[in-house]
Design a protein around this motif. Sequence first.
Motif, PDB file in Angstrom:
ATOM      1  N   LEU A   7       0.867  -1.164   0.000  1.00  0.00           N
ATOM      2  CA  LEU A   7       0.000   0.000   0.000  1.00  0.00           C
ATOM      3  C   LEU A   7       0.907   1.218   0.000  1.00  0.00           C
ATOM      4  CD1 LEU A   7      -2.840   1.275   0.257  1.00  0.00           C
ATOM      5  CD2 LEU A   7      -2.523   1.168   2.746  1.00  0.00           C
ATOM      6  N   VAL A   8       0.783   2.043  -1.020  1.00  0.00           N
ATOM      7  CA  VAL A   8       1.646   3.210  -1.155  1.00  0.00           C
ATOM      8  C   VAL A   8       0.791   4.462  -1.012  1.00  0.00           C
ATOM      9  CG1 VAL A   8       3.243   4.428  -2.681  1.00  0.00           C
ATOM     10  CG2 VAL A   8       3.154   1.936  -2.725  1.00  0.00           C
ATOM     11  N   LEU A   9       1.134   5.301  -0.028  1.00  0.00           N
ATOM     12  CA  LEU A   9       0.426   6.560   0.183  1.00  0.00           C
ATOM     13  C   LEU A   9       1.379   7.704  -0.126  1.00  0.00           C
ATOM     14  CD1 LEU A   9      -1.238   5.710   3.607  1.00  0.00           C
ATOM     15  CD2 LEU A   9      -2.259   5.530   1.340  1.00  0.00           C
ATOM     16  N   ILE A  10       0.904   8.653  -0.906  1.00  0.00           N
ATOM     17  CA  ILE A  10       1.754   9.773  -1.299  1.00  0.00           C
ATOM     18  C   ILE A  10       0.981  11.068  -1.108  1.00  0.00           C
ATOM     19  CG2 ILE A  10       3.030  10.850  -3.192  1.00  0.00           C
ATOM     20  CD1 ILE A  10       3.226   8.022  -4.403  1.00  0.00           C
ATOM     21  N   ARG A  11       1.614  12.022  -0.482  1.00  0.00           N
ATOM     22  CA  ARG A  11       1.036  13.347  -0.325  1.00  0.00           C
ATOM     23  C   ARG A  11       1.557  14.216  -1.461  1.00  0.00           C
ATOM     24  NH1 ARG A  11       1.914  18.358   2.115  1.00  0.00           N
ATOM     25  NH2 ARG A  11       0.162  19.136   3.330  1.00  0.00           N
ATOM     26  N   HIS A  12       0.795  15.240  -1.793  1.00  0.00           N
ATOM     27  CA  HIS A  12       1.219  16.132  -2.873  1.00  0.00           C
ATOM     28  C   HIS A  12       2.523  16.837  -2.519  1.00  0.00           C
ATOM     29  CE1 HIS A  12       0.155  19.762  -0.633  1.00  0.00           C
ATOM     30  NE2 HIS A  12      -0.949  19.133  -0.260  1.00  0.00           N
ATOM     31  N   GLY A  13       3.182  17.379  -3.529  1.00  0.00           N
ATOM     32  CA  GLY A  13       4.377  18.176  -3.303  1.00  0.00           C
ATOM     33  C   GLY A  13       4.005  19.525  -2.706  1.00  0.00           C
ATOM     34  N   GLU A  14       5.012  20.333  -2.452  1.00  0.00           N
ATOM     35  CA  GLU A  14       4.785  21.653  -1.860  1.00  0.00           C
ATOM     36  C   GLU A  14       3.861  22.489  -2.744  1.00  0.00           C
ATOM     37  OE1 GLU A  14       7.853  24.688  -0.009  1.00  0.00           O
ATOM     38  OE2 GLU A  14       7.748  24.912  -2.197  1.00  0.00           O
ATOM     39  N   SER A  15       2.852  23.086  -2.123  1.00  0.00           N
ATOM     40  CA  SER A  15       1.918  23.943  -2.868  1.00  0.00           C
ATOM     41  C   SER A  15       2.224  25.406  -2.596  1.00  0.00           C
ATOM     42  CB  SER A  15       0.474  23.641  -2.457  1.00  0.00           C
ATOM     43  OG  SER A  15       0.234  24.117  -1.146  1.00  0.00           O
ATOM     44  N   GLU A  16       1.600  26.280  -3.387  1.00  0.00           N
ATOM     45  CA  GLU A  16       1.733  27.711  -3.145  1.00  0.00           C
ATOM     46  C   GLU A  16       1.213  28.051  -1.748  1.00  0.00           C
ATOM     47  OE1 GLU A  16      -0.452  29.262  -6.468  1.00  0.00           O
ATOM     48  OE2 GLU A  16       1.310  29.244  -7.765  1.00  0.00           O
ATOM     49  N   ALA A  17       0.162  27.358  -1.302  1.00  0.00           N
ATOM     50  CA  ALA A  17      -0.381  27.596   0.039  1.00  0.00           C
ATOM     51  C   ALA A  17       0.631  27.214   1.116  1.00  0.00           C
ATOM     52  CB  ALA A  17      -1.682  26.830   0.235  1.00  0.00           C
ATOM     53  N   ASN A  18       1.383  26.124   0.910  1.00  0.00           N
ATOM     54  CA  ASN A  18       2.421  25.746   1.873  1.00  0.00           C
ATOM     55  C   ASN A  18       3.461  26.857   2.013  1.00  0.00           C
ATOM     56  OD1 ASN A  18       2.366  22.470   0.444  1.00  0.00           O
ATOM     57  ND2 ASN A  18       1.421  23.034   2.383  1.00  0.00           N
ATOM     58  N   VAL A  19       3.827  27.475   0.897  1.00  0.00           N
ATOM     59  CA  VAL A  19       4.802  28.560   0.908  1.00  0.00           C
ATOM     60  C   VAL A  19       4.244  29.748   1.687  1.00  0.00           C
ATOM     61  CG1 VAL A  19       6.072  30.206  -0.528  1.00  0.00           C
ATOM     62  CG2 VAL A  19       5.862  27.828  -1.261  1.00  0.00           C
ATOM     63  N   ILE A  20       2.992  30.088   1.439  1.00  0.00           N
ATOM     64  CA  ILE A  20       2.363  31.227   2.126  1.00  0.00           C
ATOM     65  C   ILE A  20       2.282  30.968   3.629  1.00  0.00           C
ATOM     66  CG2 ILE A  20       0.202  32.505   2.381  1.00  0.00           C
ATOM     67  CD1 ILE A  20      -0.173  32.074  -0.689  1.00  0.00           C
ATOM     68  N   ILE A  21       1.868  29.781   4.020  1.00  0.00           N
ATOM     69  CA  ILE A  21       1.765  29.457   5.444  1.00  0.00           C
ATOM     70  C   ILE A  21       3.130  29.567   6.123  1.00  0.00           C
ATOM     71  CG2 ILE A  21       1.318  27.565   7.079  1.00  0.00           C
ATOM     72  CD1 ILE A  21      -0.960  26.706   5.129  1.00  0.00           C
ATOM     73  N   ARG A  22       4.166  29.104   5.460  1.00  0.00           N
ATOM     74  CA  ARG A  22       5.518  29.201   6.016  1.00  0.00           C
ATOM     75  C   ARG A  22       5.910  30.674   6.198  1.00  0.00           C
ATOM     76  NH1 ARG A  22       7.498  25.279   3.444  1.00  0.00           N
ATOM     77  NH2 ARG A  22       8.147  26.328   1.552  1.00  0.00           N
ATOM     78  N   LYS A  23       5.550  31.526   5.224  1.00  0.00           N
ATOM     79  CA  LYS A  23       5.864  32.960   5.324  1.00  0.00           C
ATOM     80  C   LYS A  23       5.082  33.622   6.459  1.00  0.00           C
ATOM     81  CE  LYS A  23       7.438  33.741   0.638  1.00  0.00           C
ATOM     82  NZ  LYS A  23       7.362  34.580  -0.552  1.00  0.00           N
ATOM     83  N   ILE A  24       3.849  33.188   6.662  1.00  0.00           N
ATOM     84  CA  ILE A  24       3.054  33.718   7.769  1.00  0.00           C
ATOM     85  C   ILE A  24       3.698  33.338   9.106  1.00  0.00           C
ATOM     86  CG2 ILE A  24       0.838  33.525   8.977  1.00  0.00           C
ATOM     87  CD1 ILE A  24      -0.477  33.242   6.170  1.00  0.00           C
ATOM     88  N   LYS A  25       4.109  32.072   9.232  1.00  0.00           N
ATOM     89  CA  LYS A  25       4.739  31.618  10.480  1.00  0.00           C
ATOM     90  C   LYS A  25       6.045  32.360  10.764  1.00  0.00           C
ATOM     91  CE  LYS A  25       2.693  27.031  10.660  1.00  0.00           C
ATOM     92  NZ  LYS A  25       2.908  25.575  10.601  1.00  0.00           N
ATOM     93  N   LYS A  26       6.761  32.724   9.710  1.00  0.00           N
ATOM     94  CA  LYS A  26       8.007  33.479   9.867  1.00  0.00           C
ATOM     95  C   LYS A  26       7.749  34.978   9.989  1.00  0.00           C
ATOM     96  CE  LYS A  26      11.027  30.363   7.269  1.00  0.00           C
ATOM     97  NZ  LYS A  26      11.897  30.270   6.069  1.00  0.00           N
ATOM     98  N   GLN A  27       6.489  35.358   9.947  1.00  0.00           N
ATOM     99  CA  GLN A  27       6.060  36.752  10.025  1.00  0.00           C
ATOM    100  C   GLN A  27       6.608  37.591   8.875  1.00  0.00           C
ATOM    101  OE1 GLN A  27       6.942  37.986  14.047  1.00  0.00           O
ATOM    102  NE2 GLN A  27       5.216  36.829  14.852  1.00  0.00           N
ATOM    103  N   GLU A  28       6.820  36.945   7.730  1.00  0.00           N
ATOM    104  CA  GLU A  28       7.246  37.667   6.538  1.00  0.00           C
ATOM    105  C   GLU A  28       6.046  38.345   5.872  1.00  0.00           C
ATOM    106  OE1 GLU A  28       9.376  34.898   4.071  1.00  0.00           O
ATOM    107  OE2 GLU A  28      10.882  34.526   5.612  1.00  0.00           O
ATOM    108  N   ILE A  29       4.868  37.760   6.059  1.00  0.00           N
ATOM    109  CA  ILE A  29       3.610  38.370   5.625  1.00  0.00           C
ATOM    110  C   ILE A  29       2.600  38.159   6.754  1.00  0.00           C
ATOM    111  CG2 ILE A  29       4.026  38.105   3.133  1.00  0.00           C
ATOM    112  CD1 ILE A  29       2.190  35.673   3.157  1.00  0.00           C
ATOM    113  N   SER A  30       1.536  38.959   6.774  1.00  0.00           N
ATOM    114  CA  SER A  30       0.607  38.880   7.908  1.00  0.00           C
ATOM    115  C   SER A  30      -0.505  37.866   7.724  1.00  0.00           C
ATOM    116  CB  SER A  30       0.010  40.257   8.190  1.00  0.00           C
ATOM    117  OG  SER A  30      -0.688  40.727   7.052  1.00  0.00           O
TER     118      SER A  30
END
Length: 76
Positions: A7-30
């Motif tokens: 049984l092989v489970l695969i999650r999608h690659g990095e999305s634009e939303a993942n990038v935005i969330i990371r920037k929010i956590k780093k307080q680069e954007i609000s």
Amino acid sequence: MGMPKNLVLIRHGESEANVIIRKIKKQEISNFPEIYMKTPDREIRLSPLGVAQTKLTAEYLKTEYPDGFDVIYSSD
């Protein structure tokens, strides 16, 4: 058909939303840009890194499972 041997489970690659969330956590954007607030998750694209990750995953799967799969289930 019995229990699967593999049984092989695969999650999608990095999305634009993942990038935005990371920037929010780093307080680069609000917060999320307005355009993403109205965009359904299934319509958010992969980032360039996500596309590269997906291609690498495809190559890995071809190598590890040369006969392919009996069944593939995928979300949007």
